[in-house]
Design an enzyme around this catalytic site. Structure first.
Site, short mmCIF file in Angstrom:
data_model
loop_
_atom_site.label_atom_id
_atom_site.label_comp_id
_atom_site.label_asym_id
_atom_site.label_seq_id
_atom_site.Cartn_x
_atom_site.Cartn_y
_atom_site.Cartn_z
N ASP A 1 0.83 -1.20 0.00
CA ASP A 1 0.00 0.00 0.00
C ASP A 1 0.87 1.26 0.00
O ASP A 1 1.97 1.28 0.54
CB ASP A 1 -0.88 -0.03 1.25
N GLU B 1 1.63 -0.20 -4.80
CA GLU B 1 0.53 0.65 -5.24
C GLU B 1 1.08 2.05 -5.54
O GLU B 1 1.54 2.75 -4.65
CB GLU B 1 -0.54 0.75 -4.16
#
Length: 597
Positions: free
Chosen positions: A295, A329
């Site tokens: 993330d 990401e």
């Protein structure tokens, strides 16, 4: 859309493993088809853990199944119970949203929400009690592996939950290193602190030993009740955080500012580097997982990733996991921005937001050259086209929203039948083109969200959220108020058949891809993909127009005979180097030739 003969042909391949692989450990990242789910929104296998072992109202437990911003009850047992469903869809790997223990509720008074999504971590070593236990995660991984299904974890390095507060303010704006240097308290005119600290570019332990006070920009304060809430214990020390206020997501604040108040780790600090390697290496050691989605990767300094990624790959190799898949990401639709993180940060792969945007645009009716431009830029990635084949591709996700939503927004007068056709076409592009197809749970059941973020995180099990249940779903008269695990749904059937087709042909997993035709208008987009061993060509053609299309597609001169894998293909080339195809509106065809001569 795929002909019934193809359905029959592929039905026998239900348990097939990707072409060229012997066991699940042998499969390369590009062999996989990922299924991404948020445990809280997938299925509730154990109602006893709905409140995470807490007592009180929703502001204590985080549980309110009628609110889109709170826990709904889904858990790891629910995922385990649905492995048959996931396997029937054709997924070969499950990407599970973050499962670490979270701060149950946070946010200003009247604006609270819960950590159902998993991104507000307090304990990096334990499964959140709302989702189950470490033992239950181990059981899920073992059960998936017995089926040949890999399990990827969604991990967070950039930040923790919002625990650290600042004495000077509540919602604090970012304070830069120039205006608030490390060696002055509260600005350039402040008292001298941290003598000898050479700045965060010197990542040596000796240098960071001189950073002893964290109050250079703001004065960090930890509420008494949360002084020891983070695990491992070193995470409770504010010296390991940037403490500069909220990020503007530009300039230096992009890597040093708090992500909407979340405590931003000082990933330049050698203790943080070592600590995170130890934390996530431990999950590999204990559970034998197969990959990490990382993330907020772009919000961490490159030097951290240059140390962390090789350490994780080495840890996996030592555990007997040779093809551990790591992707970051980087939420940017520009290929250059994505590629930068493979070259500078040395990420093996990143989520392909450029592909996502291009497919949505093309499926919504814009020129097919948007896809061609994305693929033409594959050379920009470190490792070039080989790396591009390992980028997880997607048309929907929990942050950006669903393909159906954006296609509908681009065509506000569209009917349900045409919307379904366009969404099917987008899914076909996802499953047939280069990259690692990633299916977001609910897409296969026709979910059409109201928007992104919380609005695109619908329950697969019966929902109590009114704003979910009033959505008109594609291909069914059902709503999200009832469980959405119907293997007879037209999108489920379409995806399942395409998944089996992909994993049965090496050209569609590992094969080199060449663009054959694209235009600045809707209509034909065609590529050829080549078997990496035999060189045999497979032609894939899509029609993004509402009108039928007939014409010639360039092929290799040695590709003379063809068989139909999907759609309708002629038995022979029209002439050396040319294949005559006819595609219905929003149709596609997959035509396989023998080995090139």
């Amino acid at each position: 859309m795929i002909r019934s003969t193809a359905f029959a042909l592929l039905a026998a391949a239900l348990a097939a493993t990707p072409a060229m692989a012997q066991t699940y450990r042998d499969r390369l990242p590009e062999d996989e088809i990922l299924y991404f789910l948020l445990p809280d929104r997938f299925d509730n296998g154990d109602t006893a853990n709905d409140r995470g072992g807490l007592t009180g109202d929703r502001l204590v437990t985080g549980f309110d199944p009628a609110s889109k911003g709170f826990y709904h009850g889904g858990d790891l047992k629910g995922v385990l119970n649905r492995l048959d469903y996931i396997q029937a869809l054709g997924a070969t790997a499950i990407w599970v949203g973050p499962i670490f223990k979270n701060k149950p509720v946070q946010g200003p008074k009247g604006q609270e929400s819960a950590g159902y999504h998993g991104y507000w971590i307090t304990d990096f070593t334990q499964v959140d009690p709302h989702f189950g236990t470490n033992a239950e995660f181990n059981a899920l991984v073992d059960a998936a592996h017995k089926r040949g299904i890999k399990v990827y974890m969604d991990i967070v390095v950039n930040h923790t939950a919002d625990v650290i507060q600042f004495k000077e303010c509540g919602d604090c704006s970012y304070r830069s290193r120039a205006d608030y240097p490390y060696r002055r308290k509260g600005g350039i005119a402040g008292a001298a602190i941290n003598p000898g600290f050479a700045g965060d570019d010197d990542h040596s332990a000796a240098n960071f030993a001189k950073l002893t006070r964290p109050d250079y920009a703001y004065t960090p304060v930890i509420p008494e009740a949360e002084k020891s809430v983070k695990v491992p214990a070193w995470l409770n020390d504010p010296i390991y955080y940037h403490n500069r206020g909220n990020s503007t997501f530009a300039g230096e604040s992009s890597t040093m500012g708090d992500f909407v108040g979340l405590d931003d780790l000082m990933t330049e600090h050698p203790r943080v580097v070592a600590g995170m390697i130890d934390i996530f290496g431990g999950w590999i050691d204990r559970f034998g997982i197969d990959g990490f989605r990382i993330d907020t990767a772009r919000h961490v300094n490159p030097a951290f990733w240059q140390a962390f990624v090789p350490a994780m790959l080495a840890r996996a190799e030592a555990r007997g996991i040779p093809n551990f898949h790591i992707f970051g990401e980087v939420a940017d639709p520009e290929v250059a921005a994505l590629a930068e993180h493979t070259r500078v940060d040395k990420f093996p792969a990143v989520l392909d937001f450029a592909f996502n945007q291009a497919v949505i645009d093309v499926a919504a009716g814009k020129g097919t050259d948007r896809l061609a431009k994305v693929f033409a830029a594959d050379v920009l990635y470190e490792g070039g086209e080989k790396t591009a084949h390992r980028l997880p591709t997607f048309v929907s996700n929990h942050d950006a929203g669903r393909a159906a939503t954006f296609i509908q927004q681009a065509n506000p007068k569209i009917g349900q039948a045409e919307l379904l056709q366009r969404v099917q076409l987008a899914q076909a592009m996802l499953l047939l083109l280069r990259g690692v197809p990633t299916i977001y749970s609910g897409d296969e059941q026709g979910f059409v969200s109201d928007g992104n973020d919380q609005d695109s995180r619908e329950d697969m099990f019966g929902s109590k959220v009114a704003s979910y249940n009033d959505n008109k779903l594609l291909g069914t008269d059902a709503t999200t108020a009832t469980p959405s695990f119907n293997p007879g749904h037209p999108l489920f059937r379409e995806i399942a058949t395409l998944a089996r087709l992909r994993t049965s042909h090496a050209a569609l997993t590992r094969g080199r891809q060449v663009t054959r035709f694209a235009s600045d208008k809707p209509g034909l987009f065609a590529v050829s993909r080549f078997d990496p061993k035999t060189g045999a060509e497979t032609v894939i053609a899509f029609n993004t127009s509402a009108e039928a299309w007939t014409g010639n597609v360039q092929v290799e001169t040695g590709s003379t005979s063809f068989r139909t894998l999907a759609g309708a293909c002629p038995a022979h080339a029209a002439a050396p180097g040319s294949l005559l195809l006819s595609l219905p509106a929003f149709g596609y065809a997959v035509c396989a030739a023998g080995a090139s001569k």
